[in-house]
Design a protein around this motif. Structure first.
Motif, PDB file in Angstrom:
ATOM      1  N   UNK A 100       0.825  -1.221   0.000  1.00 13.62           N
ATOM      2  CA  UNK A 100       0.000   0.000   0.000  1.00 13.62           C
ATOM      3  C   UNK A 100       0.853   1.262   0.000  1.00 13.62           C
ATOM      4  N   UNK A 109       3.534   1.470  -1.772  1.00 13.91           N
ATOM      5  CA  UNK A 109       3.802   1.580  -3.208  1.00 13.91           C
ATOM      6  C   UNK A 109       2.579   2.110  -3.959  1.00 13.91           C
ATOM      7  N   UNK A 110       1.418   1.553  -3.668  1.00 13.05           N
ATOM      8  CA  UNK A 110       0.244   1.968  -4.439  1.00 13.05           C
ATOM      9  C   UNK A 110      -0.207   3.381  -4.079  1.00 13.05           C
ATOM     10  N   UNK A 111      -0.017   3.773  -2.828  1.00 13.09           N
ATOM     11  CA  UNK A 111      -0.282   5.167  -2.467  1.00 13.09           C
ATOM     12  C   UNK A 111       0.641   6.088  -3.266  1.00 13.09           C
ATOM     13  N   UNK A 112       1.918   5.731  -3.316  1.00 13.93           N
ATOM     14  CA  UNK A 112       2.869   6.541  -4.087  1.00 13.93           C
ATOM     15  C   UNK A 112       2.489   6.544  -5.571  1.00 13.93           C
ATOM     16  N   UNK A 113       2.081   5.398  -6.078  1.00 13.95           N
ATOM     17  CA  UNK A 113       1.646   5.323  -7.479  1.00 13.95           C
ATOM     18  C   UNK A 113       0.504   6.297  -7.761  1.00 13.95           C
TER      19      UNK A 113
END
Lengths: 307, 307, 307, 307
Positions: C175, C177-181
């Protein structure tokens, strides 16, 4: 009684000048649009062929123009053309009622001071209805003496006349207020929407918050949720009121000021981007820009199933 | 007159229970801390050895606990231990005054309803001063009938008793309000700071905005700029008032609700992150968390030269 | 060769299990949907009548479920029903590939540890196409020993197997990573839109930024502006790819973690609210939720028609 | 070989001009600071008494100045003073390497075009180290023909020469890139901090994200978390690198452009406010402004001491 030159007789300036005429003042108007000028002469005002022509003979000059570049150009002139500052008598009071960037207001005020003239920035709020009714709010920047003098004529057109400080302070105070207003509107919209999403009645929630620490002008006077208050834009399909495009303009002026003064404004900057994105949308592109600014509520509300 | 069991006699619960005793009610208290319990018996209250022991004999049970897990555990119990719902009489009214997540409030309310019991979530605001003075605000969720019944006892402890809706609505309304409050505070702080950065007097700007469309509770009652209002935390080094850490807690509950209901809350979410970052700072790490929540103003104000 | 129990044979779990079968493993599946189970047995897998039945005989248990509550309930059970932890052998390796909240992952890991069992949280990315192709990415949390053991079976289903740390670390890393994405996607969308608004060609601007300090995965692999890259969702009407609703789910898990750890995440929180608002829109309400997450670009782009 | 006039020989302009001299070009410099001018003549450059004097005899004019007002004034002049456009020969190529607002760049380009002159806006990145090493990046706006001509001289000073589009496009592309960079830096900082807050090793998390969909320039080249990468500012107390105050300047230019083009930039605007607030802080007020821009990480990280 003072003679007034009024430059810029549009949707706001027209009814403002009319109120001066009705009060018995001698008002000489100028506008690039002949129809606007005729509307003034029809009720007893005078007309001039040029802005400087109107200004040259007046005790008080009032201007109501779209943007800072117009105000700078009209007062200061350029190589080819004289400005108002070049033609007016030494005791003329200059009042600009336009909503413009503070830097332009300060520039004109400094140029006026160089010639020994008093200049007041006096941006207005209250809309065309307030202009017609003479109930506008003016927020003024300039010297104490000039403010007292300006107040006598502004009182004819408005109900609340504030003195925010020196040159440019009127513009700054207005955009501080309107930036804060945008934050109140977005914050209230998302709080009401979160309540609705959790099963609360927006009217009950509004009644609680407006007498609690969440209380603010939008809950008192301008609830953004359809059906909570009568006779506000949200209960009339977001028609009338204060257009999104105008809020976008004011938030642009606020960001100009924040950049110029190196201020941090996370909420105001976020509100601007949300309003810019909102303005681009609607059932056809750009349509939301013409709706009342409380329509930002729709960005948070659950869509009705059958829209 | 109704007999009351009061569970949780801390900084808030203690003075609340004391007001019930002073009003002549029979109050049986329980707290894990013997000193808190003694404070109640010293003024004429009774004590119980367990929470369930206090609750079993009461007409009304009032609880004041730190978080949702405590409330769920106390009312519902678990494999090893009975909960309040297992021991009270069938006409007992249950009132939880804790500020907790709405899901926990709804869970306990549903468990109570399964046993034919009425449960009210009644989170409180007004701080320890309001608890002592009996001027708290209660925002209640539950049935109309239970609310009317609860109101008689809440009136003894508070000045404003609102009914927000069904189970959990009290918690939701409170966090909607407090989320909005955080937005008002940040938005007002940045508007005032931008005014100051542009040479305005914050008192003059505050006076203008509070009667204009930027008007809100923080300008009326709790100006965040030092020196503008007397007797508010900003004029006392941001001591007293409502701690940043408590605002962080309430914004966490608000975000919990927003996640649960899939709500978009850009301003509320931004306020939370700004407050979390603020809480970590100070002259030593974490110090800001103990200061009043209006100290967020310092994140925007120009630092004094000699700090 | 190890025997595997695979619980949850949906759009992701089905093809993942199939790859294990194709690799020659003995796979016993379970799913509430008989059709999903039949798809497995059709290609040579075995079926069980219950999840625990499948798990009891396996060396490795793999689960692929929608949310934390399903994972907790399946592994831990409740008063009425045994959980996987109650039925498996003492050397069984437990691997949960679901994307769930880190707290649930930690809870199950702790319950497993209490029984002397190793549990790995191994959330996956790469979508249904990656599941079919066996090119998924797994980000794992758990002990070194368990990770090494899990890697042998995860390698069959994926191309990149990361070890992020102890229990729950796989969920957290995913998460983060996906928040940063989400931040990269929104930030890139607004940078490209501002360039376009100022007359730049988005392809030229993308080419410059991707080799400069603005370089990021979305410019390399997933440009959100239609027409810049071939074969990405933005060039196919934002169909396919990673749905807005799934990004909203992951951002919800990220916010859960931020609340739990008291983290300040202004960009991530803003991205969540922008995505939630975006998901509600479209040509009919909610339609955007089913489009690719790069469609957030449309919130910034000038509307296409005839302006 | 072309003769060059180089106006503005400061920290950046000085070493840039030196590289031209080293390449054997005839370079006539001008700077208001005699020491800067002497540094050029010491290595074989020539000096002029005025900027226009330097420009009048050159084939190529290169300028490196602090802000748009300086560039406008130098090229266009005013009533009292001629500008560069008034004195140069008709085939002179004009290259402005300053980072300024796009409107100023467009204004000068239009004034040049009125006189039949080619003007290139070519803002630079890479810092003083890149200026000395001749490895700068130039992002250019102007005609194809002028760009090809400019490239021959820019190649001497830089390693990457981009053509972003017509007049002003170099400025726009640079600030789009730097606005995006600020978003990458803040987004990466909060993702890493959330990971750390949840027990992850920032190096492990960085390694995972940089090869996943969170991959971006800051993870590759400029990790903001101390200790993850060697030889970057975060591992040297945030000294060196790209100062916060310079990022604040570039974000100001980005916001200028966003206001001018009516663009919505929620992430960029938030990054600007976070950086402005950050710049004001530090162990003494304003100190953070002089630190590397990756120090924004400290706004999210748990404070170091003894917690």
């Amino acid at each position: 009684m003072a003679t007034v030159a009024f430059i810029g007789l549009g949707n706001m300036g027209g009814p403002m000048a009319a109120n001066l005429v009705k009060a018995g003042m001698t008002v000489t108007g100028f506008d690039l649009n002949p129809a606007a000028l005729k509307a003034l002469t029809d009720i007893g005002g005078l007309s001039a062929n040029t802005a400087c022509g109107a200004a040259a003979a007046a005790d008080i000059v009032i201007t109501m123009l779209p943007a800072g570049k117009h105000v700078r150009s009209l007062y200061i002139g350029n190589n080819d053309q004289k400005g108002i500052l070049d033609v007016v008598g030494k005791d003329t009071l200059l009042i600009d009622c336009s909503t413009i960037d503070a830097d332009s207001a300060r520039t004109v005020a400094a140029a006026a001071a160089d010639k020994g003239l008093e200049f007041i920035d006096a941006p207005v709020s209250g809309g065309t209805a307030g202009a017609a009714a003479g109930t506008l709010t003016f927020i003024c920047g300039g010297s104490d003496k000039a403010f007292e003098q300006a107040k006598t004529v502004l009182d004819v057109m408005g109900a609340n006349i504030f003195h925010a400080g020196g040159a440019g302070a009127g513009q700054i105070a207005k955009i501080c207020n309107n930036m804060l207003l945008s934050v109140l509107m977005v914050g209230t919209s998302e709080a009401l929407s979160m309540g609705i999403d959790n099963g609360l009645d927006p009217k009950v929630l509004s009644d609680i918050m407006k007498v609690s620490s969440g209380g603010n002008w939008t809950l008192d006077k301008y609830n953004p949720c359809p059906g909570v208050m009568d006779a506000v834009p949200s209960s009339k399909g977001y028609q009338g009121g204060f257009m999104v495009d105008l809020m976008v303009k004011d938030l642009g002026l606020a960001m100009d000021a924040a950049l110029s003064s190196q201020s941090s404004t996370p909420m105001g900057a976020l509100a601007r981007s949300l309003y810019v994105s909102h303005a681009k949308g609607g059932t056809k592109p750009g349509e939301n820009g013409k709706r009342d600014f409380s329509s930002i509520f729709e960005q948070f509300a659950v869509p009705a199933n059958d829209e």
